[in-house]
Scaffold this active site. Structure first.
Site, short mmCIF file in Angstrom:
data_model
loop_
_atom_site.label_atom_id
_atom_site.label_comp_id
_atom_site.label_asym_id
_atom_site.label_seq_id
_atom_site.Cartn_x
_atom_site.Cartn_y
_atom_site.Cartn_z
N LYS A 1 28.85 44.25 42.33
CA LYS A 1 28.77 43.67 41.33
C LYS A 1 28.12 41.88 42.07
CE LYS A 1 32.21 44.92 38.55
NZ LYS A 1 33.42 44.48 37.47
N PRO B 1 27.17 41.28 33.12
CA PRO B 1 27.07 42.26 34.32
C PRO B 1 27.75 43.02 35.32
CG PRO B 1 26.03 39.51 34.63
CD PRO B 1 27.14 39.77 33.77
N GLU B 2 27.65 44.52 34.93
CA GLU B 2 28.24 45.00 36.13
C GLU B 2 26.87 45.46 36.94
OE1 GLU B 2 30.83 47.73 33.94
OE2 GLU B 2 31.12 46.21 32.73
N ARG C 1 42.59 43.23 29.83
CA ARG C 1 41.68 43.86 29.60
C ARG C 1 41.19 44.34 28.35
NH1 ARG C 1 40.81 40.07 31.81
NH2 ARG C 1 39.91 40.06 33.75
N HIS D 1 21.94 24.77 30.10
CA HIS D 1 23.08 25.75 30.73
C HIS D 1 22.15 26.49 32.19
CE1 HIS D 1 23.75 26.66 26.12
NE2 HIS D 1 25.26 26.26 26.80
N ARG E 1 46.56 54.86 45.56
CA ARG E 1 46.96 54.52 44.41
C ARG E 1 47.80 54.55 43.70
NH1 ARG E 1 45.13 48.70 44.25
NH2 ARG E 1 43.85 47.77 45.99
#
Length: 262
Positions: free
Chosen positions: A58, A2-3, A251, A88, A142
DNA sequence: CGGAGCCCCTGTAAGC
DNA sequence: TGCTTACAGGGGCTCC
Protein backbone atom coordinates in the site's frame (compact mmCIF):
# COMPACT_ATOMS: atom_id res chain seq x y z
CA UNK A 1 -9.56 2.87 2.38
CA UNK A 2 -6.73 2.60 -0.12
CA UNK A 3 -5.48 -0.97 -0.46
CA UNK A 4 -3.37 -2.36 -3.28
CA UNK A 5 -5.83 -1.76 -6.17
CA UNK A 6 -6.54 1.80 -5.09
CA UNK A 7 -2.87 2.67 -4.58
CA UNK A 8 -1.95 1.10 -7.91
CA UNK A 9 -4.71 3.10 -9.63
CA UNK A 10 -3.24 6.27 -8.18
CA UNK A 11 0.28 5.22 -9.14
CA UNK A 12 -0.65 4.56 -12.76
CA UNK A 13 -2.33 7.92 -13.17
CA UNK A 14 0.35 9.96 -11.41
CA UNK A 15 3.51 8.29 -12.71
CA UNK A 16 3.49 9.97 -16.16
CA UNK A 17 2.58 13.34 -14.63
CA UNK A 18 5.29 13.30 -11.96
CA UNK A 19 8.23 11.61 -13.62
CA UNK A 20 10.86 14.12 -14.67
CA UNK A 21 9.36 16.95 -12.63
CA UNK A 22 11.28 18.92 -9.99
CA UNK A 23 9.85 19.63 -6.54
CA UNK A 24 10.17 23.40 -6.19
CA UNK A 25 8.70 23.48 -2.67
CA UNK A 26 7.10 21.14 -0.13
CA UNK A 27 4.70 22.54 2.44
CA UNK A 28 3.36 20.66 5.45
CA UNK A 29 0.08 22.09 6.65
CA UNK A 30 -0.22 19.55 9.47
CA UNK A 31 2.61 18.18 11.62
CA UNK A 32 0.96 14.74 11.50
CA UNK A 33 1.63 14.37 7.79
CA UNK A 34 5.39 13.84 8.16
CA UNK A 35 7.19 11.14 10.10
CA UNK A 36 9.97 13.69 10.54
CA UNK A 37 10.26 17.34 11.50
CA UNK A 38 8.13 18.95 8.78
CA UNK A 39 10.67 21.70 8.10
CA UNK A 40 13.46 19.14 7.80
CA UNK A 41 11.55 17.01 5.34
CA UNK A 42 10.45 20.05 3.36
CA UNK A 43 14.06 21.17 3.06
CA UNK A 44 15.12 17.71 1.92
CA UNK A 45 12.43 17.59 -0.78
CA UNK A 46 12.95 21.05 -2.18
CA UNK A 47 14.93 20.89 -5.40
CA UNK A 48 14.69 17.12 -5.79
CA UNK A 49 13.97 15.66 -9.21
CA UNK A 50 11.35 12.91 -9.48
CA UNK A 51 12.69 9.90 -11.36
CA UNK A 52 9.65 7.62 -11.05
CA UNK A 53 6.72 6.41 -8.99
CA UNK A 54 6.69 2.84 -7.65
CA UNK A 55 4.43 0.90 -5.33
CA UNK A 56 5.11 -1.76 -2.73
CA UNK A 57 1.97 -3.06 -1.03
CA UNK A 58 0.00 0.00 0.00
CA UNK A 59 3.07 2.26 -0.06
CA UNK A 60 3.63 4.73 -2.88
CA UNK A 61 7.34 5.25 -3.44
CA UNK A 62 8.17 8.57 -5.04
CA UNK A 63 11.65 8.05 -6.44
CA UNK A 64 13.86 11.11 -6.26
CA UNK A 65 17.41 11.67 -7.41
CA UNK A 66 18.23 12.11 -3.71
CA UNK A 67 16.26 9.25 -2.10
CA UNK A 68 12.70 7.99 -1.77
CA UNK A 69 9.59 9.67 -0.41
CA UNK A 70 7.43 6.87 1.03
CA UNK A 71 3.75 7.89 1.05
CA UNK A 72 1.21 5.82 2.98
CA UNK A 73 -2.40 6.96 2.63
CA UNK A 74 -3.75 4.74 5.44
CA UNK A 75 -7.48 5.35 5.87
CA UNK A 76 -8.56 8.60 4.26
CA UNK A 77 -5.45 9.91 2.52
CA UNK A 78 -5.78 11.19 -1.05
CA UNK A 79 -3.28 12.50 -3.56
CA UNK A 80 -4.99 15.04 -5.79
CA UNK A 81 -3.43 16.39 -8.96
CA UNK A 82 -3.76 20.12 -9.59
CA UNK A 83 -6.62 20.44 -7.11
CA UNK A 84 -7.43 23.45 -4.98
CA UNK A 85 -6.28 22.62 -1.42
CA UNK A 86 -9.36 22.08 0.75
CA UNK A 87 -9.82 22.21 4.52
CA UNK A 88 -8.20 18.78 4.96
CA UNK A 89 -5.11 19.44 2.83
CA UNK A 90 -2.14 18.28 4.95
CA UNK A 91 0.80 18.70 2.59
CA UNK A 92 1.55 20.26 -0.78
CA UNK A 93 4.22 19.30 -3.27
CA UNK A 94 4.72 22.20 -5.65
CA UNK A 95 6.39 21.08 -8.87
CA UNK A 96 7.95 22.99 -11.74
CA UNK A 97 4.80 21.92 -13.58
CA UNK A 98 1.79 21.10 -11.42
CA UNK A 99 0.74 20.72 -7.81
CA UNK A 100 0.23 17.55 -5.80
CA UNK A 101 -2.14 17.95 -2.84
CA UNK A 102 -2.09 15.44 0.02
CA UNK A 103 -5.56 15.54 1.56
CA UNK A 104 -6.36 13.43 4.63
CA UNK A 105 -9.41 13.86 6.82
CA UNK A 106 -8.41 11.52 9.66
CA UNK A 107 -4.70 12.27 9.52
CA UNK A 108 -3.43 8.70 9.68
CA UNK A 109 -1.50 9.07 6.41
CA UNK A 110 2.25 9.67 6.50
CA UNK A 111 5.12 10.91 4.37
CA UNK A 112 8.40 9.23 5.22
CA UNK A 113 11.85 9.71 3.80
CA UNK A 114 14.31 6.93 2.94
CA UNK A 115 17.90 7.36 1.75
CA UNK A 116 18.87 6.02 -1.69
CA UNK A 117 18.81 2.24 -1.90
CA UNK A 118 16.78 1.75 1.29
CA UNK A 119 13.50 -0.16 0.98
CA UNK A 120 10.71 0.34 3.54
CA UNK A 121 11.33 -2.23 6.28
CA UNK A 122 8.83 -4.77 7.53
CA UNK A 123 7.11 -5.44 4.23
CA UNK A 124 6.79 -8.85 2.63
CA UNK A 125 6.57 -9.33 -1.12
CA UNK A 126 3.87 -7.46 -3.00
CA UNK A 127 0.66 -9.48 -3.30
CA UNK A 128 0.71 -9.09 -7.09
CA UNK A 129 4.33 -10.16 -7.33
CA UNK A 130 4.38 -13.35 -5.27
CA UNK A 131 4.46 -16.74 -7.00
CA UNK A 132 2.27 -19.52 -5.61
CA UNK A 133 5.21 -21.42 -4.10
CA UNK A 134 6.28 -18.39 -2.09
CA UNK A 135 2.71 -17.73 -0.99
CA UNK A 136 2.32 -21.32 0.21
CA UNK A 137 5.61 -21.26 2.11
CA UNK A 138 4.83 -17.96 3.83
CA UNK A 139 1.37 -19.06 4.94
CA UNK A 140 2.61 -22.38 6.23
CA UNK A 141 5.22 -20.59 8.32
CA UNK A 142 2.47 -18.81 10.25
CA UNK A 143 0.39 -20.18 13.08
CA UNK A 144 -2.28 -17.52 13.17
CA UNK A 145 -5.74 -17.41 11.62
CA UNK A 146 -6.07 -16.61 7.97
CA UNK A 147 -7.74 -13.25 8.45
CA UNK A 148 -4.90 -12.01 10.67
CA UNK A 149 -2.15 -13.57 8.56
CA UNK A 150 -3.42 -12.11 5.28
CA UNK A 151 -3.71 -8.66 6.84
CA UNK A 152 -0.10 -8.87 8.08
CA UNK A 153 1.93 -6.76 5.66
CA UNK A 154 5.12 -8.65 6.54
CA UNK A 155 3.61 -11.85 5.14
CA UNK A 156 2.47 -10.30 1.88
CA UNK A 157 2.00 -6.61 1.21
CA UNK A 158 -1.08 -4.90 -0.17
CA UNK A 159 -4.15 -6.66 1.16
CA UNK A 160 -6.42 -4.78 3.57
CA UNK A 161 -9.72 -5.49 5.24
CA UNK A 162 -11.90 -5.33 2.13
CA UNK A 163 -9.88 -7.58 -0.16
CA UNK A 164 -9.05 -10.16 2.50
CA UNK A 165 -12.76 -10.64 3.19
CA UNK A 166 -13.63 -10.74 -0.52
CA UNK A 167 -10.82 -13.17 -1.37
CA UNK A 168 -11.75 -15.54 1.46
CA UNK A 169 -15.36 -15.52 0.28
CA UNK A 170 -14.35 -16.24 -3.30
CA UNK A 171 -12.14 -19.10 -2.08
CA UNK A 172 -14.94 -20.37 0.20
CA UNK A 173 -12.65 -20.43 3.24
CA UNK A 174 -13.57 -19.39 6.79
CA UNK A 175 -11.55 -16.40 8.06
CA UNK A 176 -10.67 -18.16 11.34
CA UNK A 177 -9.04 -21.14 9.60
CA UNK A 178 -5.43 -21.57 10.82
CA UNK A 179 -3.17 -20.49 7.97
CA UNK A 180 -0.76 -23.37 8.47
CA UNK A 181 -3.55 -25.90 8.18
CA UNK A 182 -4.51 -25.18 4.57
CA UNK A 183 -3.98 -28.15 2.28
CA UNK A 184 -2.85 -27.76 -1.33
CA UNK A 185 -6.37 -27.54 -2.74
CA UNK A 186 -7.58 -24.71 -0.52
CA UNK A 187 -4.17 -23.02 -0.73
CA UNK A 188 -4.41 -22.87 -4.52
CA UNK A 189 -7.99 -21.70 -4.36
CA UNK A 190 -7.04 -18.90 -1.99
CA UNK A 191 -4.07 -17.85 -4.08
CA UNK A 192 -6.19 -17.75 -7.23
CA UNK A 193 -8.94 -15.85 -5.40
CA UNK A 194 -6.53 -13.17 -4.19
CA UNK A 195 -5.11 -12.70 -7.68
CA UNK A 196 -8.59 -12.58 -9.22
CA UNK A 197 -10.02 -10.12 -6.69
CA UNK A 198 -7.05 -7.79 -7.01
CA UNK A 199 -7.14 -7.90 -10.81
CA UNK A 200 -10.87 -7.22 -10.97
CA UNK A 201 -10.69 -4.42 -8.41
CA UNK A 202 -7.82 -2.85 -10.31
CA UNK A 203 -9.76 -3.06 -13.57
CA UNK A 204 -12.68 -1.32 -11.83
CA UNK A 205 -10.49 1.47 -10.53
CA UNK A 206 -10.65 0.24 -6.92
CA UNK A 207 -13.36 0.44 -4.26
CA UNK A 208 -14.83 3.68 -2.94
CA UNK A 209 -16.63 3.09 0.35
CA UNK A 210 -16.66 6.65 1.60
CA UNK A 211 -13.45 8.54 0.97
CA UNK A 212 -11.35 6.96 -1.74
CA UNK A 213 -10.87 8.83 -5.01
CA UNK A 214 -8.00 8.67 -7.47
CA UNK A 215 -5.67 11.55 -8.33
CA UNK A 216 -8.31 13.07 -10.61
CA UNK A 217 -11.00 12.86 -7.92
CA UNK A 218 -12.76 9.90 -9.58
CA UNK A 219 -14.37 7.19 -7.47
CA UNK A 220 -13.78 3.48 -8.07
CA UNK A 221 -16.54 1.07 -9.03
CA UNK A 222 -15.59 -2.16 -7.32
CA UNK A 223 -17.62 -1.40 -4.16
CA UNK A 224 -20.72 -2.31 -6.19
CA UNK A 225 -19.35 -5.80 -6.64
CA UNK A 226 -18.44 -6.56 -3.03
CA UNK A 227 -19.94 -9.91 -2.04
CA UNK A 228 -19.41 -9.76 1.74
CA UNK A 229 -17.65 -6.57 2.83
CA UNK A 230 -20.19 -4.15 4.29
CA UNK A 231 -23.06 -6.56 3.55
CA UNK A 232 -23.80 -7.77 7.08
CA UNK A 233 -27.22 -9.42 7.25
CA UNK A 234 -27.78 -9.25 3.50
CA UNK A 235 -28.24 -12.47 1.53
CA UNK A 236 -25.18 -14.27 0.21
CA UNK A 237 -25.06 -13.99 -3.58
CA UNK A 238 -24.33 -17.70 -3.80
CA UNK A 239 -26.66 -19.34 -1.26
CA UNK A 240 -28.82 -16.49 0.18
CA UNK A 241 -27.73 -17.15 3.78
CA UNK A 242 -27.32 -13.86 5.70
CA UNK A 243 -23.76 -12.51 5.65
CA UNK A 244 -22.26 -12.57 9.14
CA UNK A 245 -19.91 -10.07 10.74
CA UNK A 246 -17.44 -10.94 13.48
CA UNK A 247 -14.42 -9.09 14.87
CA UNK A 248 -10.96 -10.57 14.33
CA UNK A 249 -7.86 -8.69 15.53
CA UNK A 250 -10.00 -5.59 16.02
CA UNK A 251 -11.18 -5.69 12.40
CA UNK A 252 -14.69 -6.17 11.13
CA UNK A 253 -14.74 -9.48 9.30
CA UNK A 254 -17.51 -10.40 6.87
CA UNK A 255 -18.24 -13.88 5.57
CA UNK A 256 -20.98 -16.29 4.56
CA UNK A 257 -21.49 -18.85 7.35
CA UNK A 258 -22.84 -21.39 4.87
CA UNK A 259 -20.32 -21.06 2.02
CA UNK A 260 -17.31 -20.55 4.30
CA UNK A 261 -17.52 -23.34 6.86
CA UNK A 262 -14.95 -23.88 9.54
C1' DC B 1 5.55 -15.91 18.02
C1' DG B 2 0.55 -14.74 18.47
C1' DG B 3 -3.12 -12.20 20.13
C1' DA B 4 -5.60 -8.79 22.89
C1' DG B 5 -6.09 -4.09 23.77
C1' DC B 6 -5.10 0.72 23.24
C1' DC B 7 -3.95 4.70 20.52
C1' DC B 8 -4.03 7.98 16.82
C1' DC B 9 -7.85 10.90 14.12
C1' DT B 10 -12.52 12.90 12.61
C1' DG B 11 -16.94 12.50 10.09
C1' DT B 12 -21.13 10.00 10.33
C1' DA B 13 -24.82 7.62 12.40
C1' DA B 14 -27.33 6.00 16.12
C1' DG B 15 -29.28 6.66 20.76
C1' DC B 16 -31.42 9.35 24.31
C1' DT C 1 -33.75 19.39 18.08
C1' DG C 2 -29.34 18.84 20.12
C1' DC C 3 -26.22 16.59 22.64
C1' DT C 4 -23.37 12.37 23.58
C1' DT C 5 -21.54 8.10 22.33
C1' DA C 6 -20.14 4.37 19.25
C1' DC C 7 -18.03 3.15 15.18
C1' DA C 8 -15.14 2.88 10.96
C1' DG C 9 -9.89 0.96 10.43
C1' DG C 10 -4.06 0.60 9.00
C1' DG C 11 -0.53 0.14 11.61
C1' DG C 12 2.50 0.99 15.70
C1' DC C 13 2.93 -0.06 20.31
C1' DT C 14 2.80 -2.61 24.93
C1' DC C 15 1.78 -6.50 27.63
C1' DC C 16 0.93 -11.30 28.50
Amino acid sequence: MPELPEVETIRRSLAPLLTGRVITAARFLSPHAADHQPAELAARLAGARITGLDRLGKHLLLRLDSGTLDIHLRMTGKLLWNAAPGPHARALLELDQGLLVFDDIRQFGRFRWWPPGVVPPGLGPDALDLPFEGFAARLHARRGRLKAVLLDQSVLAGLGNIYVDEALFLARIHPLTPAARLGPVRLERLYAAIQEILAEALAAGGSSISDYVDASGERGAFQDRHQVYGRTGKPCSHCAAPIRRIVVTQRGTHFCPACQRR
